[in-house]
Write a protein that holds these residues in place. Structure first.
Motif, PDB file in Angstrom:
ATOM      1  N   VAL A 276      48.769  44.674  44.038  1.00 23.06           N
ATOM      2  CA  VAL A 276      47.853  43.862  43.548  1.00 23.06           C
ATOM      3  C   VAL A 276      48.392  42.530  44.165  1.00 23.06           C
ATOM      4  O   VAL A 276      47.458  41.582  44.552  1.00 23.06           O
ATOM      5  CB  VAL A 276      48.091  43.650  42.106  1.00 23.06           C
ATOM      6  CG1 VAL A 276      47.444  42.479  41.427  1.00 23.06           C
ATOM      7  CG2 VAL A 276      47.454  45.079  41.555  1.00 23.06           C
ATOM      8  N   LYS A 277      49.607  42.500  44.198  1.00 22.96           N
ATOM      9  CA  LYS A 277      50.183  41.078  44.986  1.00 22.96           C
ATOM     10  C   LYS A 277      49.735  40.918  46.457  1.00 22.96           C
ATOM     11  O   LYS A 277      49.503  39.997  46.892  1.00 22.96           O
ATOM     12  CB  LYS A 277      51.870  41.121  44.970  1.00 22.96           C
ATOM     13  CG  LYS A 277      52.165  39.923  45.392  1.00 22.96           C
ATOM     14  CD  LYS A 277      53.851  39.643  45.514  1.00 22.96           C
ATOM     15  CE  LYS A 277      54.517  38.516  45.794  1.00 22.96           C
ATOM     16  NZ  LYS A 277      54.537  38.135  47.111  1.00 22.96           N
ATOM     17  N   THR A 278      49.767  41.933  47.116  1.00 20.04           N
ATOM     18  CA  THR A 278      49.245  42.088  48.561  1.00 20.04           C
ATOM     19  C   THR A 278      47.585  41.738  48.611  1.00 20.04           C
ATOM     20  O   THR A 278      47.118  41.175  49.323  1.00 20.04           O
ATOM     21  CB  THR A 278      49.592  43.383  49.077  1.00 20.04           C
ATOM     22  OG1 THR A 278      50.909  43.756  49.104  1.00 20.04           O
ATOM     23  CG2 THR A 278      48.978  43.312  50.520  1.00 20.04           C
ATOM     24  N   MET A 279      47.027  42.295  47.498  1.00 20.32           N
ATOM     25  CA  MET A 279      45.570  42.094  47.623  1.00 20.32           C
ATOM     26  C   MET A 279      45.248  40.644  47.222  1.00 20.32           C
ATOM     27  O   MET A 279      44.284  40.072  47.796  1.00 20.32           O
ATOM     28  CB  MET A 279      44.913  43.163  46.284  1.00 20.32           C
ATOM     29  CG  MET A 279      45.037  44.524  46.728  1.00 20.32           C
ATOM     30  SD  MET A 279      44.656  45.464  45.191  1.00 20.32           S
ATOM     31  CE  MET A 279      43.196  44.695  44.469  1.00 20.32           C
ATOM     32  N   THR A 280      45.939  40.291  46.335  1.00 21.07           N
ATOM     33  CA  THR A 280      45.361  38.565  45.786  1.00 21.07           C
ATOM     34  C   THR A 280      46.082  37.698  46.284  1.00 21.07           C
ATOM     35  O   THR A 280      45.551  36.650  46.574  1.00 21.07           O
ATOM     36  CB  THR A 280      45.746  38.772  44.186  1.00 21.07           C
ATOM     37  OG1 THR A 280      46.949  38.905  43.973  1.00 21.07           O
ATOM     38  CG2 THR A 280      45.009  39.831  43.585  1.00 21.07           C
ATOM     39  N   GLY A 281      47.500  37.797  46.589  1.00 20.19           N
ATOM     40  CA  GLY A 281      48.258  36.774  47.319  1.00 20.19           C
ATOM     41  C   GLY A 281      48.452  35.757  46.112  1.00 20.19           C
ATOM     42  O   GLY A 281      48.645  34.470  46.396  1.00 20.19           O
ATOM     43  N   GLY A 282      48.251  36.105  44.824  1.00 19.68           N
ATOM     44  CA  GLY A 282      48.259  35.183  43.728  1.00 19.68           C
ATOM     45  C   GLY A 282      49.536  34.885  43.262  1.00 19.68           C
ATOM     46  O   GLY A 282      50.706  35.250  43.578  1.00 19.68           O
ATOM     47  N   SER A 283      49.729  34.119  42.138  1.00 15.02           N
ATOM     48  CA  SER A 283      51.039  34.062  41.323  1.00 15.02           C
ATOM     49  C   SER A 283      51.288  34.859  40.641  1.00 15.02           C
ATOM     50  O   SER A 283      50.723  36.085  40.417  1.00 15.02           O
ATOM     51  CB  SER A 283      50.631  32.649  40.304  1.00 15.02           C
ATOM     52  OG  SER A 283      49.965  33.040  39.172  1.00 15.02           O
ATOM     53  N   ALA A 284      52.452  34.936  40.114  1.00 11.87           N
ATOM     54  CA  ALA A 284      53.185  36.147  39.520  1.00 11.87           C
ATOM     55  C   ALA A 284      52.257  36.396  38.009  1.00 11.87           C
ATOM     56  O   ALA A 284      52.217  37.672  37.661  1.00 11.87           O
ATOM     57  CB  ALA A 284      54.587  35.915  38.842  1.00 11.87           C
ATOM     58  N   THR A 285      51.755  35.319  37.505  1.00  9.75           N
ATOM     59  CA  THR A 285      51.071  35.499  36.331  1.00  9.75           C
ATOM     60  C   THR A 285      49.758  36.173  36.544  1.00  9.75           C
ATOM     61  O   THR A 285      49.167  37.428  35.789  1.00  9.75           O
ATOM     62  CB  THR A 285      50.618  34.066  35.896  1.00  9.75           C
ATOM     63  OG1 THR A 285      51.918  33.454  35.333  1.00  9.75           O
ATOM     64  CG2 THR A 285      49.896  34.282  34.490  1.00  9.75           C
ATOM     65  N   ALA A 286      48.996  35.827  37.913  1.00 10.86           N
ATOM     66  CA  ALA A 286      48.052  36.481  38.252  1.00 10.86           C
ATOM     67  C   ALA A 286      48.229  38.005  38.548  1.00 10.86           C
ATOM     68  O   ALA A 286      47.319  38.822  38.156  1.00 10.86           O
ATOM     69  CB  ALA A 286      47.214  35.888  39.563  1.00 10.86           C
ATOM     70  N   VAL A 287      49.091  38.359  39.151  1.00  9.07           N
ATOM     71  CA  VAL A 287      49.767  39.720  39.347  1.00  9.07           C
ATOM     72  C   VAL A 287      49.762  40.308  38.118  1.00  9.07           C
ATOM     73  O   VAL A 287      49.224  41.508  38.239  1.00  9.07           O
ATOM     74  CB  VAL A 287      50.943  39.749  40.324  1.00  9.07           C
ATOM     75  CG1 VAL A 287      51.120  41.040  40.474  1.00  9.07           C
ATOM     76  CG2 VAL A 287      50.527  39.127  41.615  1.00  9.07           C
ATOM     77  N   GLY A 288      50.435  40.090  37.154  1.00 11.35           N
ATOM     78  CA  GLY A 288      50.767  40.620  35.792  1.00 11.35           C
ATOM     79  C   GLY A 288      49.481  40.975  35.203  1.00 11.35           C
ATOM     80  O   GLY A 288      49.303  41.919  34.682  1.00 11.35           O
ATOM     81  N   PHE A 289      48.409  39.934  35.192  1.00 15.78           N
ATOM     82  CA  PHE A 289      47.328  40.021  34.424  1.00 15.78           C
ATOM     83  C   PHE A 289      46.349  40.861  35.124  1.00 15.78           C
ATOM     84  O   PHE A 289      45.794  41.937  34.402  1.00 15.78           O
ATOM     85  CB  PHE A 289      46.473  38.897  34.137  1.00 15.78           C
ATOM     86  CG  PHE A 289      46.703  37.998  32.987  1.00 15.78           C
ATOM     87  CD1 PHE A 289      46.418  38.369  31.706  1.00 15.78           C
ATOM     88  CD2 PHE A 289      47.638  36.939  33.276  1.00 15.78           C
ATOM     89  CE1 PHE A 289      46.914  37.680  30.576  1.00 15.78           C
ATOM     90  CE2 PHE A 289      47.961  36.186  31.971  1.00 15.78           C
ATOM     91  CZ  PHE A 289      47.399  36.616  30.679  1.00 15.78           C
ATOM     92  N   LEU A 290      46.414  41.216  36.429  1.00 16.57           N
ATOM     93  CA  LEU A 290      45.399  42.053  37.170  1.00 16.57           C
ATOM     94  C   LEU A 290      46.232  43.372  37.117  1.00 16.57           C
ATOM     95  O   LEU A 290      45.301  44.414  37.147  1.00 16.57           O
ATOM     96  CB  LEU A 290      45.350  41.662  38.626  1.00 16.57           C
ATOM     97  CG  LEU A 290      44.231  40.422  38.773  1.00 16.57           C
ATOM     98  CD1 LEU A 290      44.155  40.206  40.311  1.00 16.57           C
ATOM     99  CD2 LEU A 290      42.927  40.996  38.407  1.00 16.57           C
ATOM    100  N   SER A 291      47.191  43.455  37.041  1.00 17.89           N
ATOM    101  CA  SER A 291      48.125  44.809  36.859  1.00 17.89           C
ATOM    102  C   SER A 291      47.852  45.515  35.687  1.00 17.89           C
ATOM    103  O   SER A 291      47.925  46.710  35.539  1.00 17.89           O
ATOM    104  CB  SER A 291      49.471  44.760  37.106  1.00 17.89           C
ATOM    105  OG  SER A 291      49.751  44.365  38.511  1.00 17.89           O
ATOM    106  N   ALA A 292      47.488  44.659  34.626  1.00 17.78           N
ATOM    107  CA  ALA A 292      47.249  45.158  33.342  1.00 17.78           C
ATOM    108  C   ALA A 292      45.910  45.873  33.127  1.00 17.78           C
ATOM    109  O   ALA A 292      45.695  46.720  32.313  1.00 17.78           O
ATOM    110  CB  ALA A 292      47.457  44.177  32.317  1.00 17.78           C
TER     111      ALA A 292
END
Length: 446
Positions: A276-292
């Motif tokens: 997800v981090k590779t897909m979005t390049g977003g912040s840790a908060t964004a990665v956490g929410f999308l991973s959920a």
């Protein structure tokens, strides 16, 4: 109508307990991508840090299961809960790569006995007609933990160091240990909150189911423990039962299914935030929410699959079909170039597929094995099966280093899931006409 207070007392306390364990086990997936400033880790090293947990996880599987069955599941889990909390805090105090591996190894050691101990506990509270639902409801702690804790871990990483995240997330089990001690009883006869009607129903039903099971302790020896043709007697006939269970085809089959399934399961779960981090390049908060997001669907799927499995008695299809869905999602997602939204959608297909078999699968051992051997069998299945928890993350990390892309690793994980699905479909007994949740226990099949 039989009172059902057991669903309100036993399941929620166990859910929160193991949700905290799963958080301390898997938060490394969210934290590791942000640990490089202190000591850089290669993809292979990250995979090893994730997977070495399961090397320690092996050690206490059978001892804790036997201790839970013969002594007390409640006390066994309490001791392990306190120990794993200290190991989880230790992960935030490490100063180098080797210490991180050691802390994760200790965490796995202390968490290792919890899973089989709780399964022994649930088998003392829920008859077979309720077992897949009870297992599935308890095991919703896995996706619930991801739903709640992935965003929390991401938010915490945006506001404090990764060390503090490990430390603060390691402390809650010490608090919940007190709740566990006062709310949980080993069996209905020891619970203060249960009604006489519910206690009598459970004790009568569970005894009838136990009496109807095959007497594994008598296979290969007579009632006194004599082995035919040898004239030898075992000091304890149960020891012969243990040997028979460990050599039993169904037990070995379940070990194989669980190993190949868990290899794919943890390879997917522990690497999801990195993808997800590779897909979005977003912040840790964004990665956490999308991973959920995928775990919300996994939660719904687990509950639905458990209900369907209990209603039909068909454990085989309840295990096989979700795995096939997960395989399709993994292959489709990694054999093509898709926009980020499509990739996330495919992750939402894979997550329910690898989570849904949990309830039905863990209803099988206590259905086909007597109480005298089921603790050993469950410990063995979980111990050897969870070697896949080491193999999956490490395999994905190693293949990522070698090929430069995680896609190869995920395709290999799909192959592992395919083996699990094949073993389940062709190895487990198919359901019969009598195999509904309302059939007599002696006539039902896995």
């Amino acid at each position: 109508m039989i009172p059902r207070r057991r669903w309100a007392y036993v399941i929620p306390v166990a859910v929160v307990m193991y949700m905290l364990a799963y958080l301390d086990r898997t938060n490394v997936a969210v934290i590791l991508p942000y640990i490089g400033d202190d000591f850089p880790l290669s993809a292979g090293a990250k995979g090893l840090a994730s997977g070495i947990f399961f090397v320690g996880y092996l050690v206490l599987q059978i001892p804790a299961a036997v201790l839970a069955a013969k002594w007390s599941a409640r006390k066994t889990v309490l001791i392990l809960m306190v120990a794993w909390a200290f190991a989880a805090v230790l992960c935030g105090l490490v100063q180098n790569e080797t210490q991180l591996y050691l802390a994760r190894l200790l965490l796995g050691l202390f968490e290792g006995g919890v899973w089989p101990a709780v399964l022994i506990l649930l088998a003392s509270w829920f008859p077979q007609a309720e077992r897949a639902r009870a297992n599935a409801l308890w095991m919703t702690c896995l996706p619930i933990s991801a739903i709640l804790m992935s965003p929390l871990s991401g938010f915490m990483l945006d506001h404090m160091s990764w060390r503090w995240v490990f430390v603060l997330q390691g402390l809650p089990p010490l608090v919940w240990a007190a709740v566990w001690w006062f709310a949980v009883a080993d069996r209905p006869a020891r619970a203060r909150w249960i009604s006489a009607a519910e206690r009598e129903y459970l004790e009568t039903t569970l005894k009838a189911e136990e009496d109807a099971k095959p007497a594994f302790a008598k296979q290969g020896c007579d009632n006194r423990g004599f082995a035919p043709g040898r004239g030898l007697r075992h000091p304890d006939p149960r020891k012969a039962g243990y040997r028979q269970a460990l050599a039993n085809r169904q037990v070995l089959l379940l070990v194989g299914i669980y190993f190949f399934w868990i290899t794919g399961f943890y390879g997917f779960s522990l690497w999801l935030p990195s993808v997800v981090k590779t897909m979005t390049g977003g912040s840790a908060t964004a990665v956490g929410f999308l991973s959920a997001v995928p775990y919300v669907l996994a939660l719904a799927g687990m509950i639905a699959c458990g209900h369907w499995s209990d209603r039909t008695g068909n454990r085989r299809l309840a295990v096989t079909v979700p795995l096939l869905v997960a395989i399709g999602g993994l292959l489709l997602g990694n054999l093509g170039h898709w926009p980020a939204a499509v990739q996330l959608g495919l992750l939402c297909v894979v997550a329910p597929g690898v989570y849904m078999p949990y309830g039905p699968f863990w209803a099988i051992p206590s259905r086909v094995l007597g109480i005298e051997v089921v603790a050993v069998a469950m410990g063995l299945i979980n111990a050897l099966g969870n070697l896949g928890g080491f193999a999956g993350p490490y395999l994905v990390g190693w293949l990522t280093d070698v090929t430069g892309t995680a896609a190869t690793g995920f395709v290999v994980l799909a192959a592992f899931l395919a083996v699990a699905a094949g073993l389940a479909f062709f190895g487990l007994k198919p359901v019969t006409v009598e195999g509904s949740a309302h059939a007599p226990a002696a006539t039902r099949h896995p």
